[in-house]
Write an enzyme that holds these catalytic residues in place. Structure first.
Site, PDB file in Angstrom:
ATOM      1  N   ASN A 271      -3.142  12.694  -2.860  1.00  0.00           N
ATOM      2  CA  ASN A 271      -4.237  13.021  -3.783  1.00  0.00           C
ATOM      3  C   ASN A 271      -4.826  14.392  -3.467  1.00  0.00           C
ATOM      4  O   ASN A 271      -5.134  15.176  -4.371  1.00  0.00           O
ATOM      5  CB  ASN A 271      -5.335  11.955  -3.684  1.00  0.00           C
ATOM      6  CG  ASN A 271      -5.353  11.039  -4.903  1.00  0.00           C
ATOM      7  OD1 ASN A 271      -4.871  11.395  -5.968  1.00  0.00           O
ATOM      8  ND2 ASN A 271      -5.916   9.862  -4.737  1.00  0.00           N
TER       9      ASN A 271
ATOM     10  N   GLU B 162      -4.702   2.375  -4.149  1.00  0.00           N
ATOM     11  CA  GLU B 162      -3.245   2.386  -4.002  1.00  0.00           C
ATOM     12  C   GLU B 162      -2.697   1.047  -3.542  1.00  0.00           C
ATOM     13  O   GLU B 162      -1.586   0.951  -3.035  1.00  0.00           O
ATOM     14  CB  GLU B 162      -2.832   3.486  -3.003  1.00  0.00           C
ATOM     15  CG  GLU B 162      -3.201   3.224  -1.565  1.00  0.00           C
ATOM     16  CD  GLU B 162      -4.598   3.691  -1.190  1.00  0.00           C
ATOM     17  OE1 GLU B 162      -4.806   4.045  -0.015  1.00  0.00           O
ATOM     18  OE2 GLU B 162      -5.478   3.708  -2.068  1.00  0.00           O
TER      19      GLU B 162
ATOM     20  N   ASP C  79      -2.294   9.564  -9.887  1.00  0.00           N
ATOM     21  CA  ASP C  79      -2.072   8.608 -10.975  1.00  0.00           C
ATOM     22  C   ASP C  79      -0.585   8.469 -11.286  1.00  0.00           C
ATOM     23  O   ASP C  79      -0.092   7.365 -11.537  1.00  0.00           O
ATOM     24  CB  ASP C  79      -2.829   9.052 -12.223  1.00  0.00           C
ATOM     25  CG  ASP C  79      -4.331   8.848 -12.114  1.00  0.00           C
ATOM     26  OD1 ASP C  79      -4.755   8.168 -11.154  1.00  0.00           O
ATOM     27  OD2 ASP C  79      -5.058   9.348 -12.975  1.00  0.00           O
TER      28      ASP C  79
ATOM     29  N   ASP D  42       0.845  -1.181   0.000  1.00  0.00           N
ATOM     30  CA  ASP D  42       0.000   0.000   0.000  1.00  0.00           C
ATOM     31  C   ASP D  42       0.890   1.244   0.000  1.00  0.00           C
ATOM     32  O   ASP D  42       1.893   1.302   0.723  1.00  0.00           O
ATOM     33  CB  ASP D  42      -0.901  -0.013   1.249  1.00  0.00           C
ATOM     34  CG  ASP D  42      -1.977   1.054   1.209  1.00  0.00           C
ATOM     35  OD1 ASP D  42      -3.115   0.708   0.878  1.00  0.00           O
ATOM     36  OD2 ASP D  42      -1.675   2.220   1.519  1.00  0.00           O
TER      37      ASP D  42
END
Length: 428
Positions: A311, A347, A320, A303
């Site tokens: 984000n 993620e 991204d 992760d």
């Protein structure tokens, strides 16, 4: 065996272009190198061609030959390439039935006409197909050895990898022993079973294999019988060589398109890694194979740390980019050997390690973590250092993949609770 995909056949040889027009030769060279990745050597005369071949025998994977050169007006250059065992594609502006006959009797891969604006892309496409054909294994089935050898020779000239069988039972045994066979070309008349029965059995036992039926029968219902039994195509004997070549090429192209669609369905759109569905469909098989071989197998969940914060600060475009950066790093460090790597969503990524016990999997995951931590990702004017946390679990002899994945997920949660950028293990 623990193998998830067949690697393409590598070739360090060159493409040889024999063409007296410097302009066309340069354009063809640039186009071929861009499309095939192979270096291209050019020459414009029979004299230069003979010197090149003598100086470096075996250096060329394929040749593109202009049929009419100033010092070789009757196809002498083609004679040179064919005689020296170089698979050849003919490119010519002069064409009639007599020329066609002279070309085809020399056992060339194909010919392309210089008669329209699509000539150059058609030529490059023909070369690419011939190079790709080496990755396609075709089984020829015919109880008459001479007939079988003629057909096998024709396919070998087209650069296909060819195997042969003299009966239906032998063909089925070959398919069991060679799972990379993609196309079967079968005669109708055989002593142990006819082509219809073989087609039915192949359709049932090897549904991904395509089958082309061949028969010299004058009964017009034979073609329908083959198709109803499961064949994908049919050609009558005596066949026109180019028709058979085109039908085989069409079936091979269909196989390639189906494979591409299957690959797209198995891949995550953003990162190009396998997706969650593919991981579960193939992970269980890999676990079973590892157990059958008596080797350990472990699983890890990865992760990206503080991904929501990333984000929020850099937007979804920044998120991204971070996902793609981690995916690239994972592809380089984790997607090797028999490992299975996938993006699970968001993620989160998963890695299956056949052949690795818990200690080995932890060592591998720690190396992955350190590699990602050393790299930085440019987001706008900022160089962002990414870190990841991983949870690892060994899959026991009686453990289900889902249950082991849940244990690895709990270990991942523990790693995050302990400060992130670390590897933690699941309790047995």
């Amino acid at each position: 065996m623990l193998q998830t995909r067949q690697e393409p056949i590598a070739d360090d040889r060159k493409i040889l272009v024999i063409e007296d027009s410097r302009t066309f030769s340069l354009a063809l060279r640039q186009f071929l190198e861009a499309e095939t990745g192979l270096p291209v050597t050019t020459c414009g005369s029979l004299k230069d061609l003979s010197e090149l071949i003598v100086a470096a025998p075996g250096a060329y994977a394929i040749a593109v030959v202009d049929l009419n050169l100033p010092d070789a007006p009757r196809g002498e250059a083609l004679d040179w390439t064919v005689t020296h065992g170089i698979p050849s594609v003919v490119f010519t502006a002069t064409f009639d039935l007599a020329t066609r006959g002279r070309i085809m009797e020399r056992e060339v891969i194909d010919y392309v006409l210089k008669d329209n604006e699509l000539a150059l892309p058609n030529l490059v496409g023909t070369v690419k197909r011939a190079l790709d054909n080496r990755n396609t294994r075709i089984l020829v089935v015919d109880d008459t050895r001479t007939t079988r050898k003629v057909l096998a020779r024709m396919l070998a000239i087209q650069q296909y990898a060819v195997v042969e069988a003299g009966s239906g039972q032998e063909a089925l045994a070959m398919l069991d022993a060679n799972p990379d066979i993609q196309l079967v070309v079968s005669d109708y008349y055989m002593p142990d079973m006819d082509g219809f029965e073989l087609a039915r059995r192949i359709r049932r036992l090897h549904p991904k294999v395509r089958l082309l039926g061949i028969s010299s029968s004058t009964d017009r219902k034979t073609s329908a019988g083959f198709l109803k039994a499961g064949a994908h195509d049919f050609v009558s004997r005596p066949f026109v060589l180019e028709e058979l070549q085109c039908r085989i090429a069409s079936n091979v192209e269909t196989l390639a398109q189906l494979k591409q669609l299957q690959d797209l369905a198995a891949r995550d759109f953003l990162t190009g890694l396998f997706n969650r569905r593919h991981f579960f469909e193939n992970g269980r098989r890999l676990v079973d194979e590892a157990r059958a071989m008596g080797v350990p197998v472990s699983i890890a969940i990865l992760d990206i740390d503080h991904f929501k914060r990333l984000n929020d600060r850099h937007g979804h475009d920044g998120g991204d980019k971070a996902l793609m950066a981690v995916a690239r790093s994972l592809s380089a460090s984790a997607e090797r050997g028999f490992n299975l790597l996938a993006r699970f969503g968001g993620e989160e990524f998963a890695i299956l390690f056949p052949g690795a016990d818990l200690d080995e999997a932890v060592r591998l995951c720690d190396g992955i973590r350190e590699t990602i931590a050393r790299e930085s990702q440019a987001l706008g004017d900022e160089a962002l250092a990414l870190t990841v946390s991983l949870g690892v679990a060994e899959i026991g002899p009686d453990d289900e993949l889902d249950a082991s994945l849940n244990r690895a997920d709990r270990a991942l949660y523990s790693a995050k609770q302990k400060g992130r950028n670390r590897v933690d293990t699941a309790a047995a």
